[in-house]
Design a protein around this motif. Structure first.
Motif, PDB file in Angstrom:
ATOM      1  N   SER A  25       0.831  -1.205   0.000  1.00  0.00           N
ATOM      2  CA  SER A  25       0.000   0.000   0.000  1.00  0.00           C
ATOM      3  C   SER A  25       0.866   1.256   0.000  1.00  0.00           C
ATOM      4  CB  SER A  25      -0.921   0.007   1.221  1.00  0.00           C
ATOM      5  OG  SER A  25      -1.829  -1.064   1.140  1.00  0.00           O
ATOM      6  N   LEU A  26       1.955   1.226   0.739  1.00  0.00           N
ATOM      7  CA  LEU A  26       2.878   2.358   0.766  1.00  0.00           C
ATOM      8  C   LEU A  26       3.543   2.551  -0.596  1.00  0.00           C
ATOM      9  CD1 LEU A  26       4.194   4.540   2.524  1.00  0.00           C
ATOM     10  CD2 LEU A  26       5.972   2.875   3.080  1.00  0.00           C
ATOM     11  N   THR A  27       3.880   1.457  -1.245  1.00  0.00           N
ATOM     12  CA  THR A  27       4.458   1.544  -2.591  1.00  0.00           C
ATOM     13  C   THR A  27       3.480   2.197  -3.561  1.00  0.00           C
ATOM     14  OG1 THR A  27       5.759  -0.437  -2.181  1.00  0.00           O
ATOM     15  CG2 THR A  27       5.459   0.193  -4.476  1.00  0.00           C
ATOM     16  N   GLY A  28       2.218   1.846  -3.463  1.00  0.00           N
ATOM     17  CA  GLY A  28       1.200   2.484  -4.298  1.00  0.00           C
ATOM     18  C   GLY A  28       1.074   3.968  -4.008  1.00  0.00           C
ATOM     19  N   ALA A  29       1.199   4.343  -2.733  1.00  0.00           N
ATOM     20  CA  ALA A  29       1.139   5.764  -2.379  1.00  0.00           C
ATOM     21  C   ALA A  29       2.340   6.514  -2.938  1.00  0.00           C
ATOM     22  CB  ALA A  29       1.074   5.921  -0.866  1.00  0.00           C
ATOM     23  N   PHE A  30       3.520   5.905  -2.893  1.00  0.00           N
ATOM     24  CA  PHE A  30       4.700   6.540  -3.484  1.00  0.00           C
ATOM     25  C   PHE A  30       4.526   6.691  -4.994  1.00  0.00           C
ATOM     26  CE2 PHE A  30       7.501   5.093   0.200  1.00  0.00           C
ATOM     27  CZ  PHE A  30       7.495   6.354   0.777  1.00  0.00           C
ATOM     28  N   ALA A  44      -1.045   3.148 -10.066  1.00  0.00           N
ATOM     29  CA  ALA A  44      -0.198   2.642  -8.980  1.00  0.00           C
ATOM     30  C   ALA A  44      -0.958   2.435  -7.666  1.00  0.00           C
ATOM     31  CB  ALA A  44       1.000   3.560  -8.777  1.00  0.00           C
ATOM     32  N   PRO A  45      -1.742   3.396  -7.183  1.00  0.00           N
ATOM     33  CA  PRO A  45      -2.441   3.163  -5.921  1.00  0.00           C
ATOM     34  C   PRO A  45      -3.494   2.069  -6.015  1.00  0.00           C
ATOM     35  CG  PRO A  45      -2.559   5.481  -6.530  1.00  0.00           C
ATOM     36  CD  PRO A  45      -1.905   4.761  -7.644  1.00  0.00           C
ATOM     37  N   THR A  46      -4.063   1.887  -7.194  1.00  0.00           N
ATOM     38  CA  THR A  46      -5.074   0.845  -7.347  1.00  0.00           C
ATOM     39  C   THR A  46      -4.461  -0.535  -7.140  1.00  0.00           C
ATOM     40  OG1 THR A  46      -6.275   2.236  -8.883  1.00  0.00           O
ATOM     41  CG2 THR A  46      -6.805  -0.089  -8.911  1.00  0.00           C
ATOM     42  N   THR A  50      -5.244  -2.834  -3.769  1.00  0.00           N
ATOM     43  CA  THR A  50      -5.922  -4.123  -3.921  1.00  0.00           C
ATOM     44  C   THR A  50      -5.109  -5.263  -3.332  1.00  0.00           C
ATOM     45  OG1 THR A  50      -7.001  -3.302  -5.914  1.00  0.00           O
ATOM     46  CG2 THR A  50      -7.017  -5.671  -5.571  1.00  0.00           C
ATOM     47  N   LEU A  51      -3.848  -5.377  -3.716  1.00  0.00           N
ATOM     48  CA  LEU A  51      -3.031  -6.474  -3.187  1.00  0.00           C
ATOM     49  C   LEU A  51      -2.679  -6.242  -1.726  1.00  0.00           C
ATOM     50  CD1 LEU A  51      -1.729  -9.138  -3.740  1.00  0.00           C
ATOM     51  CD2 LEU A  51       0.259  -7.960  -4.655  1.00  0.00           C
TER      52      LEU A  51
END
Length: 113
Positions: A25-30, A44-46, A50-51
């Motif tokens: 989730s943090l990777t998606g936020a970055f 990216a955040p999606t 989800t995962l």
């Protein structure tokens, strides 16, 4: 059984799943911050949400199932709802942005199919 009495092997798996989900989730936020165009940023955040949600949900189901003594599946309903709504929201946002960009003759607009 109380959460303080969870076996060590189960606590290790719960923590590992929760940290992996939080990391995704943090990777998606970055990705949301770092990527340049709207079409890259919305993707990216999606994926991260989800995962990441699936891993955090798995850790919650495992912990509650062990502490309650039977299989607890309430969190799965939340997971199903998020799994269905997040990609649909991505598609709707991307289509609306593409329509707007084409209408405004934006050179970065995706080609019409």
């Amino acid at each position: 059984m109380s959460p303080a009495n969870v076996p060590l092997w189960a606590a290790f798996i719960v923590v590992l799943l929760a940290l992996a989900g939080a990391g995704l989730s943090l990777t998606g936020a970055f990705g949301l911050i770092r990527l340049k165009s709207f079409y890259e940023r919305v993707h990216a955040p999606t994926l991260g949400a989800t995962l990441g949600m699936a891993l955090i949900m798995g850790s919650s189901v495992l912990l509650l199932s062990i502490t309650e003594g039977h299989l607890v599946m309430q969190e799965v309903l939340i997971g199903v709802f998020l799994t269905v709504t997040t990609p649909v929201t991505l598609i709707l946002l991307a289509r609306a942005a593409a329509h707007r960009d084409r209408y405004e003759n934006n050179p970065d607009a995706p080609p019409k199919m």
